[in-house]
Design a protein around this motif. Sequence first.
Motif, PDB file in Angstrom:
ATOM      1  N   ALA A  13       0.918  -1.293  -0.070  1.00  0.00           N
ATOM      2  CA  ALA A  13      -0.042   0.154  -0.117  1.00  0.00           C
ATOM      3  C   ALA A  13       0.819   1.329   0.000  1.00  0.00           C
ATOM      4  CB  ALA A  13      -0.782  -0.110   1.238  1.00  0.00           C
ATOM      5  N   ILE A  14       2.121   1.206   0.656  1.00  0.00           N
ATOM      6  CA  ILE A  14       2.954   2.411   0.782  1.00  0.00           C
ATOM      7  C   ILE A  14       3.414   2.605  -0.494  1.00  0.00           C
ATOM      8  CG2 ILE A  14       5.110   3.329   1.515  1.00  0.00           C
ATOM      9  CD1 ILE A  14       4.192   1.569   4.172  1.00  0.00           C
ATOM     10  N   LYS A  15       3.968   1.285  -1.145  1.00  0.00           N
ATOM     11  CA  LYS A  15       4.524   1.671  -2.480  1.00  0.00           C
ATOM     12  C   LYS A  15       3.514   2.239  -3.538  1.00  0.00           C
ATOM     13  CE  LYS A  15       7.105  -1.177  -5.677  1.00  0.00           C
ATOM     14  NZ  LYS A  15       7.996  -2.492  -5.986  1.00  0.00           N
ATOM     15  N   VAL A  16       2.348   1.535  -3.577  1.00  0.00           N
ATOM     16  CA  VAL A  16       1.150   2.049  -4.460  1.00  0.00           C
ATOM     17  C   VAL A  16       0.991   3.713  -4.268  1.00  0.00           C
ATOM     18  CG1 VAL A  16      -1.368   1.930  -5.054  1.00  0.00           C
ATOM     19  CG2 VAL A  16       0.064  -0.023  -4.956  1.00  0.00           C
ATOM     20  N   PHE A  17       0.928   4.115  -3.047  1.00  0.00           N
ATOM     21  CA  PHE A  17       0.494   5.550  -2.715  1.00  0.00           C
ATOM     22  C   PHE A  17       1.770   6.500  -3.034  1.00  0.00           C
ATOM     23  CE2 PHE A  17      -2.576   3.844   0.501  1.00  0.00           C
ATOM     24  CZ  PHE A  17      -3.689   4.258  -0.379  1.00  0.00           C
ATOM     25  N   ASN A  18       3.036   6.019  -2.924  1.00  0.00           N
ATOM     26  CA  ASN A  18       4.076   6.832  -3.211  1.00  0.00           C
ATOM     27  C   ASN A  18       4.472   6.740  -4.885  1.00  0.00           C
ATOM     28  OD1 ASN A  18       4.653   7.310  -0.689  1.00  0.00           O
ATOM     29  ND2 ASN A  18       6.017   5.837  -0.048  1.00  0.00           N
ATOM     30  N   THR A  19       4.356   5.860  -5.219  1.00  0.00           N
ATOM     31  CA  THR A  19       4.598   5.637  -6.792  1.00  0.00           C
ATOM     32  C   THR A  19       3.344   6.287  -7.562  1.00  0.00           C
ATOM     33  OG1 THR A  19       3.908   3.214  -7.063  1.00  0.00           O
ATOM     34  CG2 THR A  19       6.170   3.959  -6.458  1.00  0.00           C
ATOM     35  N   LYS A  20       2.204   6.128  -7.067  1.00  0.00           N
ATOM     36  CA  LYS A  20       0.766   6.471  -7.589  1.00  0.00           C
ATOM     37  C   LYS A  20       0.698   5.506  -8.962  1.00  0.00           C
ATOM     38  CE  LYS A  20       0.758  11.180  -6.229  1.00  0.00           C
ATOM     39  NZ  LYS A  20       1.760  11.360  -5.694  1.00  0.00           N
ATOM     40  N   ASP A  21       1.311   4.120  -8.985  1.00  0.00           N
ATOM     41  CA  ASP A  21       1.276   3.168  -9.874  1.00  0.00           C
ATOM     42  C   ASP A  21       0.292   2.259  -9.428  1.00  0.00           C
ATOM     43  OD1 ASP A  21       1.386   1.594 -11.980  1.00  0.00           O
ATOM     44  OD2 ASP A  21       3.882   1.579 -11.835  1.00  0.00           O
ATOM     45  N   ARG A  22      -0.837   1.901 -10.279  1.00  0.00           N
ATOM     46  CA  ARG A  22      -1.864   0.824  -9.874  1.00  0.00           C
ATOM     47  C   ARG A  22      -1.313  -0.354 -10.110  1.00  0.00           C
ATOM     48  NH1 ARG A  22      -4.510  -2.848  -9.204  1.00  0.00           N
ATOM     49  NH2 ARG A  22      -6.683  -3.445  -9.782  1.00  0.00           N
ATOM     50  N   ASN A  23      -0.411  -0.579 -11.055  1.00  0.00           N
ATOM     51  CA  ASN A  23       0.246  -1.927 -11.306  1.00  0.00           C
ATOM     52  C   ASN A  23       0.960  -2.476 -10.164  1.00  0.00           C
ATOM     53  OD1 ASN A  23      -0.231  -1.805 -14.101  1.00  0.00           O
ATOM     54  ND2 ASN A  23       1.401  -0.251 -14.334  1.00  0.00           N
ATOM     55  N   PHE A  24       0.979  -1.740  -9.184  1.00  0.00           N
ATOM     56  CA  PHE A  24       1.685  -2.428  -7.909  1.00  0.00           C
ATOM     57  C   PHE A  24       0.524  -3.106  -6.864  1.00  0.00           C
ATOM     58  CE2 PHE A  24       5.398   0.454  -8.916  1.00  0.00           C
ATOM     59  CZ  PHE A  24       6.231  -0.350  -9.250  1.00  0.00           C
ATOM     60  N   ALA A  25      -0.774  -2.666  -7.147  1.00  0.00           N
ATOM     61  CA  ALA A  25      -1.863  -2.913  -6.324  1.00  0.00           C
ATOM     62  C   ALA A  25      -2.312  -4.618  -6.467  1.00  0.00           C
ATOM     63  CB  ALA A  25      -2.838  -1.859  -6.441  1.00  0.00           C
ATOM     64  N   GLY A  26      -3.011  -4.881  -5.694  1.00  0.00           N
ATOM     65  CA  GLY A  26      -3.775  -6.231  -5.995  1.00  0.00           C
ATOM     66  C   GLY A  26      -4.859  -6.190  -6.869  1.00  0.00           C
ATOM     67  N   LYS A  27      -5.378  -7.308  -7.013  1.00  0.00           N
ATOM     68  CA  LYS A  27      -6.456  -7.613  -7.914  1.00  0.00           C
ATOM     69  C   LYS A  27      -7.688  -6.516  -7.875  1.00  0.00           C
ATOM     70  CE  LYS A  27      -7.900 -11.653  -5.523  1.00  0.00           C
ATOM     71  NZ  LYS A  27      -7.981 -12.961  -5.515  1.00  0.00           N
ATOM     72  N   THR A  28      -8.620  -6.421  -8.488  1.00  0.00           N
ATOM     73  CA  THR A  28      -9.750  -5.658  -8.172  1.00  0.00           C
ATOM     74  C   THR A  28     -10.843  -6.820  -7.941  1.00  0.00           C
ATOM     75  OG1 THR A  28      -9.366  -3.919 -10.064  1.00  0.00           O
ATOM     76  CG2 THR A  28     -11.604  -4.345  -9.292  1.00  0.00           C
ATOM     77  N   LEU A  29     -11.632  -6.551  -6.456  1.00  0.00           N
ATOM     78  CA  LEU A  29     -12.466  -7.698  -6.080  1.00  0.00           C
ATOM     79  C   LEU A  29     -13.554  -7.571  -7.000  1.00  0.00           C
ATOM     80  CD1 LEU A  29     -12.029  -7.773  -2.438  1.00  0.00           C
ATOM     81  CD2 LEU A  29     -11.246  -9.489  -4.253  1.00  0.00           C
ATOM     82  N   SER A  30     -14.517  -8.492  -6.804  1.00  0.00           N
ATOM     83  CA  SER A  30     -15.934  -8.443  -7.419  1.00  0.00           C
ATOM     84  C   SER A  30     -16.733  -7.556  -6.369  1.00  0.00           C
ATOM     85  CB  SER A  30     -16.616  -9.961  -7.474  1.00  0.00           C
ATOM     86  OG  SER A  30     -17.830  -9.701  -7.397  1.00  0.00           O
ATOM     87  N   PRO A  31     -17.821  -7.055  -6.981  1.00  0.00           N
ATOM     88  CA  PRO A  31     -18.522  -6.048  -6.123  1.00  0.00           C
ATOM     89  C   PRO A  31     -19.417  -6.924  -5.083  1.00  0.00           C
ATOM     90  CG  PRO A  31     -19.423  -6.130  -8.269  1.00  0.00           C
ATOM     91  CD  PRO A  31     -18.147  -6.805  -8.485  1.00  0.00           C
ATOM     92  N   LYS A  32     -19.570  -8.261  -5.179  1.00  0.00           N
ATOM     93  CA  LYS A  32     -20.312  -9.327  -4.354  1.00  0.00           C
ATOM     94  C   LYS A  32     -19.954  -8.898  -2.847  1.00  0.00           C
ATOM     95  CE  LYS A  32     -21.171 -12.696  -7.618  1.00  0.00           C
ATOM     96  NZ  LYS A  32     -20.690 -14.040  -8.106  1.00  0.00           N
ATOM     97  N   GLY A  33     -20.928  -8.687  -2.154  1.00  0.00           N
ATOM     98  CA  GLY A  33     -20.815  -8.415  -0.584  1.00  0.00           C
ATOM     99  C   GLY A  33     -20.247  -7.099  -0.436  1.00  0.00           C
ATOM    100  N   LEU A  34     -20.260  -6.136  -1.278  1.00  0.00           N
ATOM    101  CA  LEU A  34     -19.838  -4.811  -0.924  1.00  0.00           C
ATOM    102  C   LEU A  34     -21.324  -4.004  -0.866  1.00  0.00           C
ATOM    103  CD1 LEU A  34     -16.843  -4.149  -1.492  1.00  0.00           C
ATOM    104  CD2 LEU A  34     -17.663  -2.017  -2.943  1.00  0.00           C
ATOM    105  N   PHE A  35     -21.351  -3.183   0.054  1.00  0.00           N
ATOM    106  CA  PHE A  35     -22.578  -2.328   0.126  1.00  0.00           C
ATOM    107  C   PHE A  35     -22.093  -0.889   0.813  1.00  0.00           C
ATOM    108  CE2 PHE A  35     -22.341  -4.701   4.043  1.00  0.00           C
ATOM    109  CZ  PHE A  35     -22.605  -3.903   5.074  1.00  0.00           C
ATOM    110  N   LEU A  36     -22.892   0.132   0.727  1.00  0.00           N
ATOM    111  CA  LEU A  36     -22.615   1.585   1.261  1.00  0.00           C
ATOM    112  C   LEU A  36     -23.617   1.468   2.342  1.00  0.00           C
ATOM    113  CD1 LEU A  36     -22.104   4.152   0.976  1.00  0.00           C
ATOM    114  CD2 LEU A  36     -24.033   4.830  -0.322  1.00  0.00           C
TER     115      LEU A  36
END
Length: 62
Positions: free
Chosen positions: A34-57
């Motif tokens: 997470a620190i690497k992603v925020f410092n480099t602003k590079d999405r490629n270092f982040a993990g996968k994008t999860l499915s929206p299942k189970g996500l709620f506002l």
Amino acid sequence: MLKITADGFLYNMVRIIAGTAIDVSNGILPYDTAIKVFNTKDRNFAGKTLSPKGLFLEKVYY
């Protein structure tokens, strides 16, 4: 459970954060990802994008 609070969200932002947190907790990504992603602003270092299942506002604050 993962709760995220912000004054604005980008497209798929919460799903990417959650996917990265899961990959870090499973040992797939290093703990400082997470620190690497925020410092480099590079999405490629982040993990996968999860499915929206189970996500709620839960609540909107004004």
